[in-house]
Every structure is written in C-alpha cells, then in structure tokens.
Design an enzyme around this catalytic site. Structure first.
Site, PDB file in Angstrom:
ATOM      1  N   HIS A  57       0.548  -1.120  -0.044  1.00 35.72           N
ATOM      2  CA  HIS A  57      -0.262  -0.257   0.249  1.00 35.72           C
ATOM      3  C   HIS A  57       0.327   1.509   0.175  1.00 35.72           C
ATOM      4  CE1 HIS A  57      -4.175   1.661   1.749  1.00 35.72           C
ATOM      5  NE2 HIS A  57      -3.249   2.978   0.765  1.00 35.72           N
ATOM      6  N   HIS A  59       1.278   5.504  -1.636  1.00 29.01           N
ATOM      7  CA  HIS A  59       1.027   6.242  -2.812  1.00 29.01           C
ATOM      8  C   HIS A  59       2.244   7.136  -3.653  1.00 29.01           C
ATOM      9  CE1 HIS A  59      -3.423   5.859  -1.449  1.00 29.01           C
ATOM     10  NE2 HIS A  59      -2.605   5.314  -0.544  1.00 29.01           N
ATOM     11  N   PHE A  60       2.560   6.544  -4.186  1.00 26.83           N
ATOM     12  CA  PHE A  60       3.707   7.461  -5.698  1.00 26.83           C
ATOM     13  C   PHE A  60       3.566   8.472  -6.513  1.00 26.83           C
ATOM     14  CE2 PHE A  60       6.848   3.792  -4.978  1.00 26.83           C
ATOM     15  CZ  PHE A  60       6.832   3.839  -3.440  1.00 26.83           C
ATOM     16  N   ARG A  61       2.220   8.691  -6.135  1.00 20.75           N
ATOM     17  CA  ARG A  61       1.853  10.181  -6.270  1.00 20.75           C
ATOM     18  C   ARG A  61       2.464   9.654  -8.520  1.00 20.75           C
ATOM     19  NH1 ARG A  61      -1.281  10.457  -2.621  1.00 20.75           N
ATOM     20  NH2 ARG A  61      -0.361  11.529  -1.092  1.00 20.75           N
ATOM     21  N   ASN A  91      -5.631   6.276  -6.651  1.00 24.02           N
ATOM     22  CA  ASN A  91      -5.855   7.796  -6.046  1.00 24.02           C
ATOM     23  C   ASN A  91      -4.846   8.512  -6.677  1.00 24.02           C
ATOM     24  OD1 ASN A  91      -3.805   6.913  -4.227  1.00 24.02           O
ATOM     25  ND2 ASN A  91      -5.122   8.481  -3.179  1.00 24.02           N
ATOM     26  N   HIS A 171     -10.622  -0.141   1.820  1.00 25.29           N
ATOM     27  CA  HIS A 171     -10.447   1.629   2.765  1.00 25.29           C
ATOM     28  C   HIS A 171     -11.693   1.521   3.482  1.00 25.29           C
ATOM     29  CE1 HIS A 171      -9.432   5.399   3.987  1.00 25.29           C
ATOM     30  NE2 HIS A 171      -9.937   5.376   4.449  1.00 25.29           N
ATOM     31  N   ASP A 297       0.912   2.438   3.447  1.00 23.28           N
ATOM     32  CA  ASP A 297       0.203   3.975   3.212  1.00 23.28           C
ATOM     33  C   ASP A 297       1.240   5.282   3.046  1.00 23.28           C
ATOM     34  OD1 ASP A 297      -1.965   4.786   2.399  1.00 23.28           O
ATOM     35  OD2 ASP A 297      -2.736   5.195   4.308  1.00 23.28           O
TER      36      ASP A 297
HETATM   37  C1  NCD Z   1      -4.001   9.414   1.206  1.00 22.47           C
HETATM   38  C2  NCD Z   1      -3.544  10.220   0.164  1.00 22.47           C
HETATM   39  O1  NCD Z   1      -2.614  11.111   0.290  1.00 22.47           O
HETATM   40  O2  NCD Z   1      -3.530   9.582  -0.839  1.00 22.47           O
HETATM   41  N1  NCD Z   1      -3.848   9.963   2.412  1.00 22.47           N
HETATM   42  C3  NCD Z   1      -3.893   8.883   4.076  1.00 22.47           C
HETATM   43  O3  NCD Z   1      -3.909   9.810   4.969  1.00 22.47           O
HETATM   44  N2  NCD Z   1      -3.924   7.620   3.830  1.00 22.47           N
HETATM   45  C4  NCD Z   1      -5.587   8.464   0.786  1.00 22.47           C
HETATM   46  C5  NCD Z   1      -6.589   7.910   1.346  1.00 22.47           C
HETATM   47  O4  NCD Z   1      -6.303   7.377   2.092  1.00 22.47           O
HETATM   48  O5  NCD Z   1      -7.466   8.491   2.470  1.00 22.47           O
HETATM   49 ZN    ZN Z   2      -3.582   5.128   1.432  1.00 24.47          ZN
END
Ligand code: NCD
Ligand code: ZN
Length: 413
Positions: A57, A59-61, A91, A171, A297
């Site tokens: 999990h 988020h590498f943007r 996302n 989630h 995360d």
């Molecule tokens: C996540 C994000 O910034 O992409 N942030 C987080 O607090 N986990 C988005 C999300 O999962 O709500």
């Molecule tokens: Zn996340």
C-alpha cells in the site's frame, strides 16, 4: 555474471539457516553452504537474507503530483528501507478507474520504477464487467470519503458481480458516520480528527464489508486497520472460515492520538490515529498472527501543504522507507520474532496478492532479496529522508535494525 552471497542467515522454509546463495543470470541458481566461487562475492556473515520485502500500500503520486513524490524518488525511498516490491494505489490526480488508464500508468511507471511494482485499479459500479474480463488479481475499493461517491448499494453491486477470485482491498470508513461527526463538532484542530474519523466509522464499514463478503463469497482484504473493534470483527470472520485478510501500518502501532499535541497536523492521516488502548490491542493482534501484513500507506505531501491549518492540511505522510527499521526495532525488543516480520512483510503479501516468484527464497526464482543488519541503529530524521517529502511524524524515533542491501530481479540496488 555470477554473484555469491556468502554465509548469511537465509530465510528458508520459515526459518533462518546459515548458507550461501548463488545468483546467475538474475536468478537464484543455487542455495548451498559449500558454494565458494563466483565472479563477485559478498560476505553476508552476521546479516540476514530475506525474500525481498513487499509494501502492498503506497501512493507514489507522479502524473501531475511529482512535487509530492515520483516513481524515481519513491522507489529509491523504498529501496533505502529494504522494500523491493510495492503495490501502488489508484488515487492519482486522474484516478485509475479504467483498464486503459491502468495500462497507460503501467507503461509510464515501468519506464521509471527501480523496483518491482503492481498497480491497483479503483473499482466502481461502472467498471466491474471490464475488470472481470482481465486477469487482475486485486482491486482497490474506497469505501469511505477519499475518492468521491460510493454508497452501500453500489458496494453491494460490486461484491455481487465481481469475479470471486479477485481480491477486494478495502479502505473501510463509513462516510455517513464521518459526515455526522463533522456536523457535531466545530472542527478546527487535529485533536478532532480522531473524533470525526472515529472507531465507529471504521468498524461499521468493516462489519458491512465482511457481511457482503460472506453473502457473496468474495476474498476481502481490509487495509490499514486502526481499531481494536475492527480487528475483533476480522478475527471472528476468519474463525468462521471467511476469506478475509487484513493489514495495519506502523503509524497505528507506534503512534496514537495522545501524541497530537506534540506532533500536530503531521499526524493527520486516514484512518485517524486511535487511542493508546487501540494501539496496545493492535500489537496483541499482531503478535497473535491475526494481522496478515504490515504496509506503510506511504502517502507523501509537501511540507507547505502539510504546514497549513488542520482543515486544509491533507491526510497522510511518507513512510515507505521507515516501516522496516520501525518494525525491526520491535524484533530487537523481542515483541515479534524476525520470522514473523518476514511473514508480515514478504511471505503473506506475496501469497495474498498472488505475486509470482516473491515471498520466498528458492532456486529458480528471480533474485529479489533484502539483506538486513539487525544491529544497525538509527534516528529517524525527516530532513534525511529519501522521499521528496522530507518531514515525518516519527521525527526523533530511535531504531535498531535496517535493510542494508537489496536485489531487484538479480540486480544489486
Ligand atoms: C491518502 C493519500 O494521501 O493518498 N491519505 C491517507 O491519509 N491515507 C488517501 C487516503 O487513503 O485517504
Ligand atoms: Zn492509502
């Protein structure tokens, strides 16, 4: 090219055995204590050699958000923490909701990533049939406020119609409860975050999703579990024989909402940090083997974004490079065994997510390995982080144990 990893404590069949590993043509060609010759030899004495660690999990943007992170900085950060495979969330600026978008992202990421990766598609009520026609093994379900409109009816449609072998990674936070809580509080600072995204918001959603998985026979994985109550529900479901798995993250194990006053908005994350009691309970569930995986995360935001007032400050922080030293510190403190750490961060992720040639050290497998030094001490400092987001709620945490070398598909990184 041949490379010999000589005399390490190698994770084989769920225990550590002192032996050597020969890597030829990027593959683990031989595992044997008597190996001596190769073009290159690395002495691994006093080191542990683990199957490459996996973070399911992140988020590498990138793609319009490269000021927060991109696949080069993200994968470098992962490697510095000992992670050789990541699964990236959908996302993005433009959410990944179609196979076409997923394929395009895959092409762009493969040009940049220094590590193995998998990409989630976000499931909606509109793309179920399209996903059913693919060989995708897992999808992300946002049952919460993160990416727009989702409601119980839509979610039921997903559980009913999605192929049953596809893992639903959820989630779980109930939007209606969050909305109601927002009405009840005049929210203007971080201490409210845990009251808005409260225990009830999580366990109500977890309960609903488990009921659907039971009704329709789905494989369900609840990600970033933060409460005791949710874990009790998950444990019950597992005991019933349902195909339910879960993970939690270092921030729910090492931080809690009594620390808001000290850490401030940098501790804002979804789900929110919970109480000391939840944190203690999560450790118990972890130790008992009820939590299947640990993931970060990793959700980077810029320092400027994160320095804004509570309501404007985005949720999440960078942590892909921190989860290994944090969890290894707990191994050193005797809270969990090193074997269990490997299960949480490699064996189980590979099994649950169906990641081929991962989660095991085996002759014939591509060499994805993480070498760790259990003695290596450190102090977490935002400024020293490899991620573009150079701040952390773990500032000043002392760690013992660290990934010191990684191999990705046979190449030393
Ligand atoms: C996540 C994000 O910034 O992409 N942030 C987080 O607090 N986990 C988005 C999300 O999962 O709500
Ligand atoms: Zn996340």
């Amino acid at each position: 090219m041949s490379l010999l990893l000589k005399r390490g404590k190698v994770f084989l069949d769920n225990k550590f055995v002192e032996t050597s590993i020969l890597i030829e043509n990027n593959m683990i060609s031989k595992i044997d204590n008597e190996l001596n010759n190769a073009e290159n030899i690395i002495d691994c004495s006093n080191k542990h050699i683990l199957p490459g660690l996996i973070d399911i999990h992140v988020h590498f943007r990138d793609f319009g958000q490269e000021e927060k992170e991109d696949w080069i900085s993200g994968s470098k950060a992962a490697l510095s923490g000992g992670i050789t495979t990541v699964l990236d969330m959908p996302n993005n600026n433009e959410p990944i909701t179609t196979i076409e978008k997923l394929k395009l992202k895959e092409k762009l990421v493969s040009e940049k990533s220094l590590i193995n990766f998998g990409l989630y598609i976000a499931i909606t009520e509109h793309n179920i049939e399209e996903i059913n026609k693919t060989d995708l093994k897992y999808v992300k379900l946002y049952y919460g406020e993160t990416t727009g409109e989702i409601n119980p009816g839509k979610v039921e449609k997903i559980f009913k119609n999605l192929n049953k072998d596809i893992l639903i990674v959820a989630h779980a936070e109930e939007n209606d409860i969050i909305k109601l809580n927002k009405k009840n509080y005049s929210i203007d600072e971080i201490n409210f975050h845990s009251l808005i995204r409260d225990n009830k918001a999580e366990y109500t959603a977890v309960n609903f999703l488990i009921e659907l998985a039971e009704k329709y026979g789905n494989r369900l994985h609840i990600t970033h579990v933060s409460t005791k109550e949710s874990m009790l529900l998950i444990k019950q479901a597992k005991n019933k024989g349902l195909k339910i798995t879960c993970d939690s993250c270092p921030h729910y194990l090492f931080l809690d909402n009594s620390m808001y006053n000290k850490i401030g908005n940098k501790a804002k994350v979804n789900p929110s940090l919970k109480s000391k009691e939840d944190r203690k309970a999560l450790w118990e569930f972890l130790i008992n083997g009820d939590i299947d995986c640990i993931c970060s995360d990793h959700a980077p935001h810029t320092f400027e974004e994160k320095s804004q007032e509570y309501n404007k400050c985005p949720s999440g922080f960078s942590s892909v490079e921190l989860s290994v030293p944090l969890m290894l510190s707990s191994v050193n403190k005797g809270k969990i065994k090193l074997e269990q750490f490997v299960k949480l961060m490699s064996v189980n992720p590979a099994k649950i997510f169906g990641l081929k040639n991962k989660g095991e050290i085996k002759e014939g497998f591509e060499a994805n390995l993480t070498i760790i030094d259990l003695e290596k001490e450190g102090i977490i400092k935002g400024k020293k982080m490899i991620s573009k987001s150079k701040w952390t709620p773990f500032e000043g945490f002392k760690t013992k144990g660290k990934g010191v070398m990684t191999f990705v598909n046979g190449t030393k990184k």
